[in-house]
Design a protein around this motif. Structure first.
Motif, mmCIF file in Angstrom:
data_model
loop_
_atom_site.group_PDB
_atom_site.id
_atom_site.type_symbol
_atom_site.label_atom_id
_atom_site.label_comp_id
_atom_site.label_asym_id
_atom_site.label_seq_id
_atom_site.Cartn_x
_atom_site.Cartn_y
_atom_site.Cartn_z
ATOM 1 N N ILE A 242 0.305 -1.659 0.313
ATOM 2 C CA ILE A 242 -0.111 -0.167 0.161
ATOM 3 C C ILE A 242 0.306 1.506 -0.451
ATOM 4 C CG2 ILE A 242 -1.613 1.186 0.760
ATOM 5 C CD1 ILE A 242 -2.533 -1.947 0.274
ATOM 6 N N LYS A 275 -4.419 -5.565 -3.162
ATOM 7 C CA LYS A 275 -4.762 -5.038 -2.517
ATOM 8 C C LYS A 275 -4.842 -3.987 -2.727
ATOM 9 C CE LYS A 275 -1.702 -8.149 0.742
ATOM 10 N NZ LYS A 275 -0.722 -8.875 1.936
ATOM 11 N N GLN A 276 -4.154 -2.985 -3.207
ATOM 12 C CA GLN A 276 -4.989 -1.477 -3.544
ATOM 13 C C GLN A 276 -6.143 -1.777 -4.194
ATOM 14 O OE1 GLN A 276 -1.123 -1.065 -5.837
ATOM 15 N NE2 GLN A 276 -1.261 1.264 -5.763
ATOM 16 N N LEU A 279 -9.195 -1.850 -2.037
ATOM 17 C CA LEU A 279 -8.725 -0.959 -0.421
ATOM 18 C C LEU A 279 -10.025 -0.099 -0.251
ATOM 19 C CD1 LEU A 279 -7.065 -0.342 1.570
ATOM 20 C CD2 LEU A 279 -6.133 1.681 1.065
ATOM 21 N N PHE A 282 -9.136 3.526 -2.669
ATOM 22 C CA PHE A 282 -8.601 3.464 -3.052
ATOM 23 C C PHE A 282 -8.854 4.503 -4.301
ATOM 24 C CE2 PHE A 282 -6.780 2.528 -7.229
ATOM 25 C CZ PHE A 282 -5.662 2.459 -7.124
#
Length: 440
Positions: A242, A275-276, A279, A282
């Motif tokens: 991140i 993971k980005q 999120l 994001f």
């Protein structure tokens, strides 16, 4: 109170703290001190543990673990301690004779058979799928480290698909090197020591650079230069992805905001990790960066692989839809290598497909690769998607993708990834700066 401090209240097994204290006491036993035996920790993980718990409830899962402990105790009396490390992880400790090489494999097989036998909860049959990581005391005399070693062994087991994995001396050296590298990377992120490189994307008709893909580099004084793939893989493993991803987005968007002054249609392509994109914040963070650096959303393209979309599709889709409404473009990277690419192409608003370089490498030697390449191109054209081909290294490959009416080429044939200053010089040769240049 002392009992509660060292035990899991739901199953009455030891908790991690209780197991560490038990292991510390075991290190001083005469057989281990004399080298006649060693202490082993078997970390048992259940691949379907969370799913089973969701179906039968927390209390049901706790009862299942207690029954598992009871059945394992019956067939393996040599297990000295049972410990619940987390919701779906158990750690079993035993003393193993130094001369018996088959003791641990035999023990793990017995534990696995217990899990496979099946259990009954309120009339419902439940099967557990287990795998195990095993660590031994001759690698460490630290109780906490011994448990951690079993966890690392279980991770290797999970990746390989094997039932049991043993922590070895090579794993120990590898983990030590990884920990050191992780520390260096953390410092690099904190100190802005990471470097952005840019590889041009070339329009196959005009032969001009229409954009660039952002790649990450790290030049360490001891370790040397590390590539984009190695850095991203490490950042994903240690949870820094991140931070690293935000660093790339922030710095790349900052640079691109100047380049659009002399190339208004310039499009910056940035790889985004699973993971980005999964999120929840994001989309808002990307929107804030675009506003901060005054980069029009149409000049930003985010590249996703289908693996990014598997983790949490609904959150990923929400982020994509939000940014797409702003004008941000999306490209499906490594197209053709995954089993579900067409499904994501149908569900998500991708404007471009990046054909994986694997199909281009042997394009003249493998008729099957050539057929697949042409099929992907035809589908993309019919869906009105831009076709980007990466890994173009020879003139023959360039002529081939041009004849196949692909839109954009990327690879060493056109230019290698280059640092910002060199990229800017080369870009301005194609697009002279305007008289009224706005410094951003």
């Amino acid at each position: 109170m002392l009992y509660q401090l060292s035990h899991d209240s739901a199953t009455n097994m030891l908790n991690r703290s209780g197991l560490e204290n038990a292991l510390l006491a075991s290190f001083d036993s005469v057989p281990i001190v004399n080298g006649e035996a060693y202490l082993s920790v078997i970390l048992v993980q259940f691949t379907n543990g969370e799913r089973v718990q969701a179906r039968i409830g927390c209390e049901g899962w706790d009862e299942l673990l207690k029954e598992f402990e009871l059945k394992v105790s019956e067939v393996t009396p040599q297990i000295h301690y049972f410990s619940r490390i987390s919701t779906t992880e158990l750690a079993l400790a035993t003393v193993v004779p130094s001369f018996d090489d088959q003791c641990l494999p035999r023990l793990c097989k017995q534990i696995s058979q217990v899990a496979k036998q099946g259990f009954f909860y309120q009339g419902q049959e439940v099967h557990l799928h287990s795998y195990m990581g095993v660590a031994n005391s001759f690698h460490t005399q630290d109780a906490s480290q011994l448990i951690d070693n079993s966890f690392h062994a279980a991770l290797a087991c999970k990746e390989s698909g094997e039932l049991v994995s043993f922590y070895t001396q090579a794993d120990q050296q590898s983990q030590k090197a990884f920990n050191q590298l992780e520390h260096y990377l953390l410092q690099a992120v904190r100190n802005d020591d990471l470097i952005l490189y840019f590889q041009p994307k070339v329009d196959l008709v005009s032969k001009k650079w229409t954009g660039a893909e952002v790649l990450l580099r790290w030049k360490h004084p001891v370790l040397g230069e590390m590539s984009n793939e190695a850095l991203i893989h490490m950042a994903e493993q240690n949870g820094l992805i991140i931070e690293v991803g935000y660093f790339v987005l922030s710095n790349a968007i900052d640079r691109a905001s100047e380049w659009i002054e002399f190339s208004p249609d310039f499009c910056l392509s940035i790889n985004v990790s699973a993971k980005q994109i999964c999120l929840p914040t994001f989309a808002s963070k990307v929107a804030a960066l675009l506003e901060q650096y005054e980069l029009p959303p149409k000049n930003l393209e985010l590249e996703l692989t289908e693996s990014c979309l598997v983790t949490n599709f609904e959150v990923a889709k929400s982020n994509i839809d939000t940014l797409r409404l702003l004008g941000v473009k999306f490209a499906l990277d490594d197209f053709g290598t995954g089993y579900a690419s067409f499904n994501y192409l149908r569900k998500l608003p991708f404007s471009a497909l990046k054909i994986d370089k694997e199909f281009l490498t042997n394009i003249f030697d493998n008729p099957q690769d050539k057929s697949i390449f042409r099929s992907i191109t035809n589908i993309a054209k019919k869906l009105d998607k831009q076709v980007v081909v990466e890994g173009v290294e020879t003139r023959e490959q360039h002529l081939f993708i041009s004849n196949e009416q692909c839109d954009v080429g990327q690879g060493y044939f056109y230019a290698k990834p280059m640092p910002r200053d060199i990229f800017e010089i080369e870009l301005q040769k194609q697009y002279p700066p305007p008289k009224n240049f706005v410094i951003r």
